[in-house]
Structure formats: structure tokens, C-alpha cells
Design a protein around this motif. Structure first.
Motif, mmCIF file in Angstrom:
data_model
loop_
_atom_site.group_PDB
_atom_site.id
_atom_site.type_symbol
_atom_site.label_atom_id
_atom_site.label_comp_id
_atom_site.label_asym_id
_atom_site.label_seq_id
_atom_site.Cartn_x
_atom_site.Cartn_y
_atom_site.Cartn_z
ATOM 1 N N CYS A 138 0.876 -1.170 0.000
ATOM 2 C CA CYS A 138 0.000 0.000 0.000
ATOM 3 C C CYS A 138 0.910 1.216 0.000
ATOM 4 O O CYS A 138 2.071 1.120 0.402
ATOM 5 N N ASP A 139 0.426 2.326 -0.498
ATOM 6 C CA ASP A 139 1.265 3.530 -0.570
ATOM 7 C C ASP A 139 0.999 4.435 0.620
ATOM 8 O O ASP A 139 -0.088 4.404 1.194
ATOM 9 N N ILE A 140 1.993 5.240 0.951
ATOM 10 C CA ILE A 140 1.778 6.251 1.996
ATOM 11 C C ILE A 140 1.131 7.452 1.316
ATOM 12 O O ILE A 140 1.770 8.127 0.515
ATOM 13 N N HIS A 141 -0.147 7.680 1.580
ATOM 14 C CA HIS A 141 -0.840 8.822 0.981
ATOM 15 C C HIS A 141 -0.746 10.049 1.872
ATOM 16 O O HIS A 141 -0.742 11.167 1.404
ATOM 17 N N THR A 142 -0.744 9.787 3.169
ATOM 18 C CA THR A 142 -0.648 10.915 4.102
ATOM 19 C C THR A 142 0.255 10.549 5.271
ATOM 20 O O THR A 142 0.163 9.449 5.824
ATOM 21 N N TYR A 143 1.128 11.497 5.619
ATOM 22 C CA TYR A 143 2.002 11.287 6.767
ATOM 23 C C TYR A 143 1.274 11.547 8.083
ATOM 24 O O TYR A 143 1.873 11.445 9.162
ATOM 25 N N ASP A 145 -1.212 9.665 9.032
ATOM 26 C CA ASP A 145 -1.687 8.361 9.492
ATOM 27 C C ASP A 145 -0.488 7.476 9.839
ATOM 28 O O ASP A 145 0.219 6.991 8.957
ATOM 29 N N GLN A 148 -0.217 4.083 8.071
ATOM 30 C CA GLN A 148 0.303 4.135 6.691
ATOM 31 C C GLN A 148 1.811 4.319 6.685
ATOM 32 O O GLN A 148 2.527 3.650 5.951
ATOM 33 N N CYS A 152 2.942 0.837 5.313
ATOM 34 C CA CYS A 152 2.893 0.895 3.847
ATOM 35 C C CYS A 152 4.308 1.117 3.290
ATOM 36 O O CYS A 152 5.283 1.079 4.034
ATOM 37 N N SER A 155 8.348 5.180 -0.636
ATOM 38 C CA SER A 155 8.819 5.307 -2.035
ATOM 39 C C SER A 155 8.713 4.003 -2.820
ATOM 40 O O SER A 155 9.588 3.707 -3.627
#
Ligand code: AAO
Length: 479
Positions: A138-143, A145, A148, A152, A155
Motif C-alpha cells: 500500500c502507498d503512503i498517501h498521508t504522513y 496516518d 500508513q 505501507c 517510495s
């Protein structure tokens, strides 16, 4: 654990970014030990991705393929020899360890040692690690959370699950192997992206430092964790400083702000935890690092680097004269593109660090740690060790001065277009002192400017706007 194990009379760690082990060993013997540096930080040493088609960007070393010791800096026997030689002259070795993740999604991913892995299906046969040792993709969309950030992919790099027993064992084995080779500590890469409880467990299982390499019984490795926290995110630096040191990124960002003229120097009077920085004993501090000197990581254009030498000398002189945190000096190679790896030979091997007759580095190596103003401030720091800041003076804006007890005295002038001409209280005993920024004491003479301190401890100080922005004298520079 937070003690860097500096020998008495030494301080600071220098990051010899991308240096080969042979060159590091020689530098320990010929320069770092005699000049009073306490330790060296290496680039990652574990078997890593090789990207010849991309011209070997520096960051390939941050994509491990196994925990074997083989990198562009050298193999395991060269590593062992380096640690041996540095320890022999009392210079500690800290290794940059990467175990948050393996490579990105490449199939096949080829290593510097010629092995391959499948970064798409997450198969790393040299360890071995398989897909069940990783966190789900999964990608880190927001720092904001923390889940995440820690579970997740940073990069797009395959994210190891450090809660998994087998993964933990492999990491602990790796760190223990480094301890057996005689290292004194670790920089933990991307610590922010791992759970504090997992890290605490891993650290607790690592051996004591090696008695064979001269460490006293029962010593725990020195650990500093890379956690970027400039505020406003879910993960906090204070999640990590109870059990090891943390890289204090706010330090370089604030220093950049001040020295670039965005925040008056007079405020530095209480620079430290009152600025929202970690407690001094928990912080590893630096003006710039290998990421933010090229726009990666955090801090952006505020960060001051070797590319602005006058400013850089001022910022580093401040860091080394100020009693806060454990300082790290950056030592770079020159670059004009942010991916560019270290200087290389025709066969792609890393170039030797050559030293010219005047002590500068050749072959594209910048060697900030050898700049006279910087290495002379290492001596300043060592001489004033144990003293507090005293005799603070400021002009209400961008001119400041202070002493370190009765052992050292430093002045900064960053006032736009203005000279500094003042009679200042130095705290030092009467005598003539050599300014270690413009010169150096040699055979009892000063190669730079001299400062005369009177019976009353005062000196007439002049720092013209066209001169260096800093002047420093100390008990060791008395002539
Ligand atoms: C490479 C390629 C990628 C590719 C990847 C996988 O460049 O395009 O996706 O391979 O194929 C280094 C390089 C990476 C490289 C990587 C692997 O920098 O470019 O990726 O090797 O080869 C975050 C992490 C921090 C990390 C930093 C670079 O939290 O841990 O990014 N530093 C370490 C190493 C570094 C290394 C790695 C980790 C990976 O020092 O050399 O990467 O091993 C915010 C967050 C930070 C975050 C930054 C950047 O920062 O707070 O935690 O750092 O974003 O993503 C303001 C804010 C500040 C914010 C900043 C940036 O300043 O105040 O908080 O803006 O926007």
C-alpha cells in the motif's frame, strides 16, 4: 543507547558519504584521529541493488538485497580491516543500517555482487525473504496516518514486517555480525517507518560491543534513528527517543532559517529544547545530510550546504561551538544532479579519495570535514568541552558573540551589509589568540588574524562585512 563512546578529547561523527572502506581506514589514521574527530558514519554496507544503466545513483545503496556485507565501498574483509584500523586509532565506526525495506518492485533486481531477486513477488533468495515477511503493498498517501507511514511502502520499497519473528532474527543477526566486526553503533535508516516497539525489541537483542576490539564489558551499541519530524505529522520524534538517539531535523532547518536571514541571530541565545528540539542528550544534530543537501528528505531550500561555503562555515561553526546534541559533520562529493553517485572510474568503481599537498581532497570529493575552518572548530569543541555558554552579547539583530566558560570565544556577523566593531567580553585570560577561522596557530605564530585579550578579558573585535562571518579563538590557539 545514547552514548557515542567518543574518546576523551574527541567529538563529532563525520559522514564519509560513499567513501570506500580503504579510504575511510586511511582517513581514520591520517586525519580523523590526529585532528580529534570521534567517529565516522559509513554509507550502507549490505548487498544492494545495482543500477548501471542509471549510472549508479547514490540511492541504490538504500535498496538492500540481502544482509551480506558487500557494497560499492568494498567487501566484508575490507570492511573488517577498516573497522580494525579505525578502532586502533580510537575512531568509532557507526554503520548506516537499512532494514525497513528491501528493493523497489524490480524483476529481476540485480545486486552489486551479481545475485538477483524478484522485487515484484518479493523473493530475496540470498536472505532468504519471501512475500510473507513483508507488509501488504500500500502507498503512503498521508504522513498524518501512523499506520500508513509504518505499514505501507516508503517510495515503493518493499516493506519488511519487523513484528515477524523470522524478520527480526535476520535483522538481529546482521547487527550482531557488525558488532563482531567491532562497530560502535548504528544509524537506523527510515526508523520513522518502523514501529517503536519492534525497534526497541531488536535493539534489546543485539550483543554488547566487542571486547576483542577494546570495548569495556557490558557496553550497548550507540544508536541514532532517522526520524524526520518538523512537526505536524502523525509520527513524532518523541515516539523514539526513550531508547536511543534521534536525528533532530528541526536543528538544520532552524539553523538554515537563522543564517539565511529569516530569523534574527539574537534568538539563538537559548537554542535547544526551548525551540522545540529534543533534549540535548537525545539528539544527533547536523547542518545538512546526504538527503537534504540534494533536495531529498526534509528541509528543502532552507538547508545550507557546502555549495554556499561562507554560510556553511558559519553554520557548522555555530553547531560545533554550541553545547547541544551530538554533532555530525557532512563530507560530500560534488554533484550537479540529485541522482549523481560518487565519482567513478571508467569501470564504474568508486574513485579513490586523493589528498593534495595542501590537505584538500581531489577526484571530485568535497571533504568539508577537512576545510580548515571546520576541522579547527572540532579542536575548539574539544578544548571547551564541559563548559557552559557565557558572556552572551548581541546587537539586537544579526550580530552575536559568546564564550564557552573561560576556554573559547566566538563571534558572528550576519548583519546585512554591516561591519561589526565592538569591545567584547571574551571570558578568556589575557593574551594573544589566533582566530581559527581565518587561520591557524603554527609554530607559535598565527597564519590568520590575531585577537588581543586584555587584563579585563575584553577584546576589540572587528569583523568586516566582506570578511568571513565568524571568528573563533580558544585556549589552544593562544600564541
Ligand atoms: C528511489 C527513487 C524513487 C523510487 C524508489 C523505489 O528515488 O523514485 O520510488 O527508489 O524504486 C533514498 C532516496 C530515494 C530512493 C531510496 C531508495 O532518497 O529517492 O528511492 O533511497 O533507493 C522520507 C523518509 C526518510 C527518507 C526520506 C528520503 O521518511 O526515511 O524520505 N530518508 C532515508 C534515507 C534516504 C533513503 C531512504 C530513507 C530509503 O536517508 O537516503 O532514500 O532507504 C516528508 C516526511 C519525511 C519524508 C519526506 C520525503 O518530509 O516528513 O519523513 O522522508 O517527506 O518523502 C517539508 C516537510 C517535511 C517533508 C518534506 C518533504 O520539509 O516539513 O516533513 O517537506 O516534502
Amino acid at each position: 543507547q545514547k552514548n557515542p563512546y567518543a574518546l576523551p578529547g574527541r567529538s563529532a561523527v563525520v559522514h564519509l558519504f560513499e567513501w570506500k572502506f580503504r579510504d575511510i581506514a586511511r582517513e581514520c589514521e591520517e586525519f580523523l584521529a590526529p585532528m580529534g574527530y570521534a567517529a565516522v558514519q559509513t554509507s550502507p554496507i549490505a548487498e544492494h541493488l545495482s543500477q548501471p544503466k542509471k549510472g549508479h545513483p547514490w540511492w541504490e545503496r538504500y535498496q538492500p538485497m540481502s544482509f551480506r556485507i558487500v557494497s560499492r565501498s568494498g567487501n566484508e574483509s575490507r570492511f573488517a580491516e577498516m573497522v580494525e584500523r579505525c578502532n586502533y586509532v580510537g575512531v568509532r565506526v557507526y554503520v548506516d543500517v537499512v532494514f525497513n525495506h528491501m528493493t523497489g518492485p524490480l524483476k529481476p533486481a540485480r545486486s552489486i555482487a551479481g545475485t538477483s531477486a524478484d522485487g515484484i513477488n518479493r523473493n530475496y533468495p540470498e536472505v532468504p525473504f519471501h512475500s510473507n515477511h513483508f507488509n501488504p503493498k500500500c502507498d503512503i498517501h498521508t504522513y498524518n496516518d501512523v499506520n500508513q507511514v509504518r505499514n505501507c511502502l516508503l517510495s515503493g520499497l518493499n516493506d519488511l514486517n519487523q513484528t515477524n519473528t523470522y524478520v527480526r532474527e535476520k535483522i538481529i543477526d546482521f547487527l550482531n555480525r557488525l558488532i563482531d566486526h567491532g562497530v560502535a553503533g548504528f544509524r537506523v535508516d527510515a526508523a520513522k517507518h518502523m514501529w517503536p516497539a519492534d525497534l526497541e525489541y531488536i535493539y534489546s537483542q543485539v550483543k554488547n560491543l566487542s571486547a576483542r576490539h577494546g570495548f569495556a564489558p557490558g557496553l550497548r551499541p550507540f544508536i541514532y534513528q532517522e526520524v524526520i519530524d518538523l512537526g505536524g505529522e502523525g509520527v513524532k520524534k518523541t515516539d523514539y527517543n526513550a531508547f536511543a538517539r534521534v536525528t533532530e531535523f528541526k536543528y538544520g532547518a532552524e539553523i538554515g532559517n537563522v543564517f539565511r536571514g529569516h530569523n534574527a541571530m539574537k534568538w539563538l541565545k537559548n537554542f535547544g529544547s526551548e525551540w522545540g528540539l529534543l533534549p540535548s542528550g537525545d539528539a544527533l544534530v547536523f547542518v545538512d545530510n546526504h538527503d537534504n543537501q540534494r533536495g531529498h528528505g526534509a528541509g528543502g531550500p532552507t538547508i545550507i550546504t557546502h555549495k554556499e561555503p561562507r554560510l556553511y562555515k558559519m553554520a557548522v561553526a555555530f553547531m560545533l561551538s554550541w553545547p547541544y546534541g551530538y554533532p555530525r559533520v557532512m563530507s560530500s562529493y560534488s554533484f550537479n544532479n540529485t541522482d549523481k553517485g560518487p565519482p567513478i572510474n571508467k569501470n564504474s568503481s568508486i574513485k579513490n579519495v586523493t589528498i593534495t599537498s595542501n590537505g584538500k581532497c581531489g577526484n571530485g570529493w568535497v571533504c568539508e570535514h577537512r576545510w580548515p575552518a571546520i576541522v579547527n572548530m572540532i579542536e575548539f569543541r574539544n578544548k571547551v568541552d564541559g563548559t557552559a555558554v557565557a558572556n552572551w552579547w548581541d546587537n539586537g539583530n544579526y550580530q552575536i558573540a559568546y564564550s564557552r566558560g573561560d576556554k573559547g570565544f566566538i563571534v558572528f556577523n550576519e548583519e546585512m551589509g554591516a561591519d561589526l566593531k565592538q569591545i567584547l567580553k571574551t571570558g578568556l585570560a589575557e593574551g594573544s589568540y589566533c582566530d581559527v577561522i581565518s587561520g591557524k596557530k603554527m609554530r607559535n605564530k598565527c597564519t590568520g588574524r590575531t585577537v588581543d585579550v586584555g587584563k579585563d578579558g575584553n577584546a576589540a573585535i572587528t569583523l568586516l562585512k566582506e570578511e568571513e562571518g565568524v571568528l573563533a579563538i580558544h585556549i589552544g590557539s593562544k600564541i
